[in-house]
Design an enzyme around this catalytic site. Structure first.
Site, PDB file in Angstrom:
ATOM      1  N   ASP A  85       0.866  -1.193   0.000  1.00  0.00           N
ATOM      2  CA  ASP A  85       0.000   0.000   0.000  1.00  0.00           C
ATOM      3  C   ASP A  85       0.896   1.233   0.000  1.00  0.00           C
ATOM      4  O   ASP A  85       1.746   1.391   0.876  1.00  0.00           O
ATOM      5  CB  ASP A  85      -0.898  -0.030   1.250  1.00  0.00           C
ATOM      6  CG  ASP A  85      -1.985   1.033   1.204  1.00  0.00           C
ATOM      7  OD1 ASP A  85      -3.153   0.679   1.409  1.00  0.00           O
ATOM      8  OD2 ASP A  85      -1.662   2.219   0.968  1.00  0.00           O
ATOM      9  N   ASP A 140      -3.738   2.373  -5.344  1.00  0.00           N
ATOM     10  CA  ASP A 140      -2.429   2.380  -4.668  1.00  0.00           C
ATOM     11  C   ASP A 140      -2.138   1.125  -3.869  1.00  0.00           C
ATOM     12  O   ASP A 140      -1.242   1.121  -3.045  1.00  0.00           O
ATOM     13  CB  ASP A 140      -2.286   3.643  -3.799  1.00  0.00           C
ATOM     14  CG  ASP A 140      -2.847   3.441  -2.402  1.00  0.00           C
ATOM     15  OD1 ASP A 140      -3.876   2.743  -2.267  1.00  0.00           O
ATOM     16  OD2 ASP A 140      -2.250   3.979  -1.467  1.00  0.00           O
ATOM     17  N   GLU A 141      -2.892   0.063  -4.089  1.00  0.00           N
ATOM     18  CA  GLU A 141      -2.586  -1.149  -3.326  1.00  0.00           C
ATOM     19  C   GLU A 141      -2.782  -2.406  -4.159  1.00  0.00           C
ATOM     20  O   GLU A 141      -3.600  -2.433  -5.085  1.00  0.00           O
ATOM     21  CB  GLU A 141      -3.424  -1.232  -2.049  1.00  0.00           C
ATOM     22  CG  GLU A 141      -4.889  -1.305  -2.329  1.00  0.00           C
ATOM     23  CD  GLU A 141      -5.750  -1.369  -1.073  1.00  0.00           C
ATOM     24  OE1 GLU A 141      -5.481  -2.192  -0.192  1.00  0.00           O
ATOM     25  OE2 GLU A 141      -6.717  -0.601  -1.013  1.00  0.00           O
TER      26      GLU A 141
END
Ligand code: TTP
Ligand code: MG
Length: 376
Positions: free
Chosen positions: A8, A114-115
């Site tokens: 993350d 974003d992960e």
């Protein structure tokens, strides 16, 4: 035993802004709606860690963030810089990061901008085993050490290539990996080996369990349950009584059990088929033949399930390096014939067979065809 990573990015949108605007570096940054001197509507998308020190965080009304910044100013601290966001930039950076991750993965699943989850691509232990140097029990322990080393390399690659930090959690499944990545932020790396899962989860708030929102939290608190250890002490039947089928899931999650696979899964309310080829290939005749067969299978299921038509066609292409792309098209009118599905599928797929979507001429590993917006 699986090894799963959850990666993350730290304060992602704000970190991208800092990276590309050196004048912002080290300053408190808030990305979100326009604050309009405290009168703005809308919310904070994210704040960097300097702005979080003022109490500003994701999903907070932007007006409140503005007031927190004003208060900081009064204390003599720098005012926050408010930005409305450059989403194209974030998504380009995201794509490049996902590529770095996928290159290090045997299985890969992007979970948001974003992960991502991945199963690490580790060197085969064959050599060691052949040399008789390591016993199999030790070999297992080595895998976790190797995984940790790979995580450090991934973090270093992302920092060197994109100038951004991330936090990584490593565990025996997605659930534990996700909780672990959040355990130490920013720039964290937390490894939870299988034998440590219970000790790791026990003292945590039940809120860290995906699916336990504010409602379930309040309900559980009413039962005297705040942390996972207290949840684990309750019987499965009790949890089922409270939550129905989900209670079963929760009982497992409290024990750190999860067998959800790392994969880009199909969305609900869609009908899809996919095929992994025996050998990665870019042979158009072969690929088109397989795609026609997939489309026919999908169409048969559409009819079997009692649907008359669909509007959206989605194709998935996974390349040999596990980078996975999806393309979709929604027709203005419902499509009801196999011919129409074939036409849409081909139109979406053909660019992957040439330079348009496949400039590096990469071989294809898997293709999926899916329809959505089903009408009965
Ligand atoms: P997160 O990973 O939840 O947050 P983050 O990366 O900003 O911070 P952290 O270091 O705690 O991971 O979300 C990723 C991006 O998604 C975030 O940068 C902005 C966006 N986002 C929103 O737009 N709204 C939200 O409510 C949240 C939580 C995130
Ligand atoms: Mg993040």
């Amino acid at each position: 035993m699986r090894i799963v990573f959850h990666i993350d990015m730290d304060a992602f949108f704000a970190a991208c802004e800092e990276r590309y605007n050196p004048q912002f570096r080290g300053k408190p940054i808030v990305v979100g709606a326009d604050p309009r001197s405290g009168k703005g509507r809308g919310v904070v998308s994210t704040a960097n860690y300097a702005a979080r020190k003022y109490g500003i965080k994701s999903a907070m009304p932007i007006s409140r963030a503005w007031h927190l910044s004003e208060e900081a100013k009064k204390r003599g601290e720098p005012a926050a810089i408010f930005l409305t966001g450059n989403y194209r930039l974030y998504s380009e950076i995201s794509e490049r990061i996902m590529k770095i991750l996928a290159e290090n993965a045997d299985a890969f699943e992007q979970a948001s901008v974003d992960e991502a989850y991945l199963e690490p691509k580790l060197p085969p232990p064959l050599k060691l085993r052949r040399a008789g140097k390591v016993q199999s029990s030790k070999l297992k322990a080595d895998k976790w050490a190797e995984a940790e080393e790979l995580a450090r390399k991934i973090k270093k690659d992302i920092l060197e290539q994109e100038g951004l930090t991330c936090s990584v959690g490593i565990g025996p499944n997605k659930l534990v990996a996700k909780v672990a990545s959040d355990f130490k932020k920013p720039d964290g790396l937390t490894v939870v080996r299988p034998e440590k899962v219970r000790d790791f989860l026990d003292p945590m708030s039940v809120r860290v369990i995906p699916g336990v929102g504010p409602k379930a939290e309040t309900f559980l608190r009413g039962k005297g349950i705040k942390i996972i250890r207290e949840l684990r002490a309750r019987g499965e039947s009790e949890l089922i009584e409270w939550f129905g089928k989900w209670g079963e899931e929760l009982w497992k999650k409290a024990r750190g059990i999860s067998d959800s696979p790392v994969s880009n899964e199909w969305e609900a309310k869609s009908i899809g088929e996919q095929e992994t080829f025996e050998k990665d290939t870019l042979d158009p005749a072969f690929i088109l033949d397989r795609v026609r067969s997939l489309a026919a299978q999908v169409f048969a299921r559409v009819q079997n399930d009692g649907f008359k038509s669909f509007r959206t066609v989605v194709i998935t292409v996974r390349f040999a390096d596990f980078i996975t792309k999806t393309r979709s098209h929604t027709a203005p009118k419902p499509l009801a014939a196999l011919n129409a599905l074939n036409g849409e599928t081909l139109r979406l797929l053909l660019p992957f067979l040439d330079r348009r979507e496949n400039p590096a001429h990469k071989a294809i590993r898997l293709i999926g065809v899916r329809v959505e917006k089903l009408l009965s």
